[in-house]
Design a protein around this motif. Sequence first.
Motif, PDB file in Angstrom:
ATOM      1  N   LEU A  22      22.662  92.662 106.581  1.00 39.67           N
ATOM      2  CA  LEU A  22      23.041  92.432 107.850  1.00 39.67           C
ATOM      3  C   LEU A  22      23.905  91.313 107.766  1.00 39.67           C
ATOM      4  O   LEU A  22      25.160  91.045 108.250  1.00 39.67           O
ATOM      5  CB  LEU A  22      22.039  92.384 108.949  1.00 39.67           C
ATOM      6  CG  LEU A  22      22.258  92.119 110.141  1.00 39.67           C
ATOM      7  CD1 LEU A  22      23.005  93.262 111.042  1.00 39.67           C
ATOM      8  CD2 LEU A  22      21.176  91.683 111.330  1.00 39.67           C
ATOM      9  N   GLY A  34      23.058  94.540 115.605  1.00 35.76           N
ATOM     10  CA  GLY A  34      21.634  94.059 115.177  1.00 35.76           C
ATOM     11  C   GLY A  34      21.158  93.132 116.491  1.00 35.76           C
ATOM     12  O   GLY A  34      21.045  91.975 116.683  1.00 35.76           O
ATOM     13  N   ASN A  35      20.538  94.261 117.355  1.00 37.33           N
ATOM     14  CA  ASN A  35      20.121  93.865 118.724  1.00 37.33           C
ATOM     15  C   ASN A  35      18.926  92.912 118.827  1.00 37.33           C
ATOM     16  O   ASN A  35      18.990  91.909 119.454  1.00 37.33           O
ATOM     17  CB  ASN A  35      19.531  95.026 119.432  1.00 37.33           C
ATOM     18  CG  ASN A  35      21.069  95.703 119.750  1.00 37.33           C
ATOM     19  OD1 ASN A  35      22.094  95.367 119.656  1.00 37.33           O
ATOM     20  ND2 ASN A  35      20.876  96.736 120.879  1.00 37.33           N
ATOM     21  N   CYS A  36      18.134  92.810 117.842  1.00 30.32           N
ATOM     22  CA  CYS A  36      16.864  92.170 117.792  1.00 30.32           C
ATOM     23  C   CYS A  36      17.232  90.790 116.901  1.00 30.32           C
ATOM     24  O   CYS A  36      16.350  90.071 116.674  1.00 30.32           O
ATOM     25  CB  CYS A  36      15.792  92.776 117.099  1.00 30.32           C
ATOM     26  SG  CYS A  36      15.771  93.351 115.568  1.00 30.32           S
ATOM     27  N   GLY A  37      18.579  90.679 116.230  1.00 29.39           N
ATOM     28  CA  GLY A  37      18.752  89.379 115.484  1.00 29.39           C
ATOM     29  C   GLY A  37      18.229  89.410 114.033  1.00 29.39           C
ATOM     30  O   GLY A  37      17.895  88.483 113.622  1.00 29.39           O
ATOM     31  N   GLY A  38      17.904  90.673 113.801  1.00 28.52           N
ATOM     32  CA  GLY A  38      17.453  90.581 112.369  1.00 28.52           C
ATOM     33  C   GLY A  38      15.756  90.559 112.173  1.00 28.52           C
ATOM     34  O   GLY A  38      15.303  90.179 111.013  1.00 28.52           O
ATOM     35  N   GLY A  40      13.917  93.093 112.665  1.00 28.65           N
ATOM     36  CA  GLY A  40      13.277  94.596 112.301  1.00 28.65           C
ATOM     37  C   GLY A  40      12.593  95.238 113.529  1.00 28.65           C
ATOM     38  O   GLY A  40      11.753  96.175 113.225  1.00 28.65           O
ATOM     39  N   THR A  41      12.871  94.811 114.525  1.00 21.96           N
ATOM     40  CA  THR A  41      12.028  95.586 115.626  1.00 21.96           C
ATOM     41  C   THR A  41      12.923  96.361 116.478  1.00 21.96           C
ATOM     42  O   THR A  41      12.499  97.232 117.210  1.00 21.96           O
ATOM     43  CB  THR A  41      11.731  94.510 116.644  1.00 21.96           C
ATOM     44  OG1 THR A  41      12.627  93.509 116.971  1.00 21.96           O
ATOM     45  CG2 THR A  41      10.526  93.357 116.137  1.00 21.96           C
ATOM     46  N   CYS A  42      14.342  96.169 116.348  1.00 25.42           N
ATOM     47  CA  CYS A  42      15.037  97.100 117.261  1.00 25.42           C
ATOM     48  C   CYS A  42      15.638  98.334 116.583  1.00 25.42           C
ATOM     49  O   CYS A  42      15.896  99.489 117.188  1.00 25.42           O
ATOM     50  CB  CYS A  42      16.369  96.430 117.753  1.00 25.42           C
ATOM     51  SG  CYS A  42      17.579  96.056 116.301  1.00 25.42           S
ATOM     52  N   GLY A  43      15.642  98.447 115.315  1.00 19.55           N
ATOM     53  CA  GLY A  43      16.055  99.776 114.637  1.00 19.55           C
ATOM     54  C   GLY A  43      17.660 100.130 114.862  1.00 19.55           C
ATOM     55  O   GLY A  43      17.970 101.051 114.358  1.00 19.55           O
ATOM     56  N   LYS A  44      18.414  99.061 115.022  1.00 26.48           N
ATOM     57  CA  LYS A  44      19.827  99.363 115.405  1.00 26.48           C
ATOM     58  C   LYS A  44      20.758  99.178 114.179  1.00 26.48           C
ATOM     59  O   LYS A  44      21.709  99.915 114.025  1.00 26.48           O
ATOM     60  CB  LYS A  44      20.402  98.531 116.502  1.00 26.48           C
ATOM     61  CG  LYS A  44      19.806  98.727 117.731  1.00 26.48           C
ATOM     62  CD  LYS A  44      20.270  99.782 118.620  1.00 26.48           C
ATOM     63  CE  LYS A  44      19.631 100.101 119.885  1.00 26.48           C
ATOM     64  NZ  LYS A  44      20.136 101.358 120.663  1.00 26.48           N
ATOM     65  N   CYS A  45      20.289  98.440 113.191  1.00 15.15           N
ATOM     66  CA  CYS A  45      21.000  97.911 112.240  1.00 15.15           C
ATOM     67  C   CYS A  45      20.996  98.992 111.025  1.00 15.15           C
ATOM     68  O   CYS A  45      21.072  98.546 109.737  1.00 15.15           O
ATOM     69  CB  CYS A  45      20.753  96.389 111.832  1.00 15.15           C
ATOM     70  SG  CYS A  45      18.955  96.550 110.910  1.00 15.15           S
ATOM     71  N   LEU A  76      17.352  99.790 107.184  1.00 19.00           N
ATOM     72  CA  LEU A  76      18.068  98.725 108.239  1.00 19.00           C
ATOM     73  C   LEU A  76      18.490  97.698 107.469  1.00 19.00           C
ATOM     74  O   LEU A  76      17.870  97.068 106.559  1.00 19.00           O
ATOM     75  CB  LEU A  76      16.323  98.182 108.879  1.00 19.00           C
ATOM     76  CG  LEU A  76      15.772  99.413 109.857  1.00 19.00           C
ATOM     77  CD1 LEU A  76      14.349  98.715 110.467  1.00 19.00           C
ATOM     78  CD2 LEU A  76      16.694 100.203 110.891  1.00 19.00           C
ATOM     79  N   CYS A  78      18.729  94.508 107.965  1.00 17.95           N
ATOM     80  CA  CYS A  78      18.262  93.232 108.533  1.00 17.95           C
ATOM     81  C   CYS A  78      16.945  92.997 107.403  1.00 17.95           C
ATOM     82  O   CYS A  78      16.406  92.044 107.134  1.00 17.95           O
ATOM     83  CB  CYS A  78      17.763  93.012 109.706  1.00 17.95           C
ATOM     84  SG  CYS A  78      16.643  93.834 110.089  1.00 17.95           S
TER      85      CYS A  78
HETATM   86 FE1  FES Z   1      17.140  94.796 114.711  1.00 19.70          FE
HETATM   87 FE2  FES Z   1      17.578  95.326 112.211  1.00 19.70          FE
HETATM   88  S1  FES Z   1      18.633  93.820 113.619  1.00 19.70           S
HETATM   89  S2  FES Z   1      16.225  96.035 113.312  1.00 19.70           S
END
Ligand code: FES
Length: 386
Positions: A22, A34-38, A40-45, A76, A78
């Motif tokens: 990321l 990268g919605n959760c800023g890395g 590993g909780t949002c699953g977007k990256c 992911l 991140c």
């Molecule tokens: Fe959210 Fe990777 S930035 S899971």
Amino acid sequence: MPRVDFVLQGKAAVVPAGTSLLEAAALAGMAVEGNCGGKGTCGKCRVKLAGNGNGGPIAAEMKHLSAQELAEGWVLACRRSAFSDTAVEVRLQKDASGRKAALKRDKSGPAPSPGVSKIPVALPRPGTADQTPDLERLLVRLPGRNLRAGLPVLAGLPRTLREAGFAVTAVLAGDKLIAVEPGDTAGRIFGLAFDIGTTTIMGSLIDLRSGAVLAVEAASNPQAVYGADVISRITHASGNAAGLAQLQKKVTGALNKIIQTLLEQAGVNKDEVYEATVVGNTTMSHLFLGIDPTYLAPAPFVPAFRRPVEAEAALLGLEMHPGGRVLVLPNIAGYVGSDTVGVILATRLDKRAGACLAVDIGTNGELVLAAGGRLLACSTAAGPAF
Ligand code: FES
């Protein structure tokens, strides 16, 4: 150091071993969501490791990715790091910046009232009977008693005056002489307006004599790699030694790319842009100015400043006239920023008859109710609702 290649975009970054994919994407100039800023909780990256196997899915990937995605090699970004040369496939999301740039604009705004003025002057040439120094020769012919000239202006003044035959244009920002240009350049004076949103940054180039908007450009806010919302950005700024500088560099870089496009579209030189006005939510204002936003996050949500801030363009690294004036409009509170002040000014909300509500739906949403001579403002995290 390993090289990370983003094969679909033809971009690459050489990074220290152990850098997350990321972060590598951000270094390569790619805005991977990268919605959760890395964390590993949002699953977007999501990215796909091209070529070699990925060693099988890890827990966060099993939670956020479908069986088919896992089988296809998605991971992911991140949660995965580069320890050797790595090839990555990224499918970037289309963002809203193009649509925002194409929005129709209300042209009935206020007449321009620039903080910068240009004054053409023809100076008498020095001689044995008139040995007045160059600066005094110029200043005495300009309005204002306490004018100051910065060292960069003074350094070039002797040559500029002589090469221009002592016919020059003085550029004044308040009581400061910010430039001396050869000939009469009073017809060219430009400014920038920026709205730094959490998700999208809008920029306009404006002719400060007529108020005409010459060009408009938008871009995604590249800080998104550190999280989609202001709290994630504040956490990154306060939780990492280099975090605040990284966030400031990201937003300045995006503004400079926008400036470059605006200048090309309008055929304007960067040294003819003397003023920039910036609005944004309170967190964005802090990050743009490089001011620690840490205490905005926990109660009682105290910003470092609320009043307007003025700085020289060179100090902020903006690619306009280095002595130009950058003005960040005042914030209202910790979560109602100068972008809301911009809404009030642009809509003349305080001058409208009856009760009137202004709604700014962004990643952060703000509402202002004008009624009975009062203005009441509040905000909420609007992005997740949509
Ligand atoms: Fe959210 Fe990777 S930035 S899971």
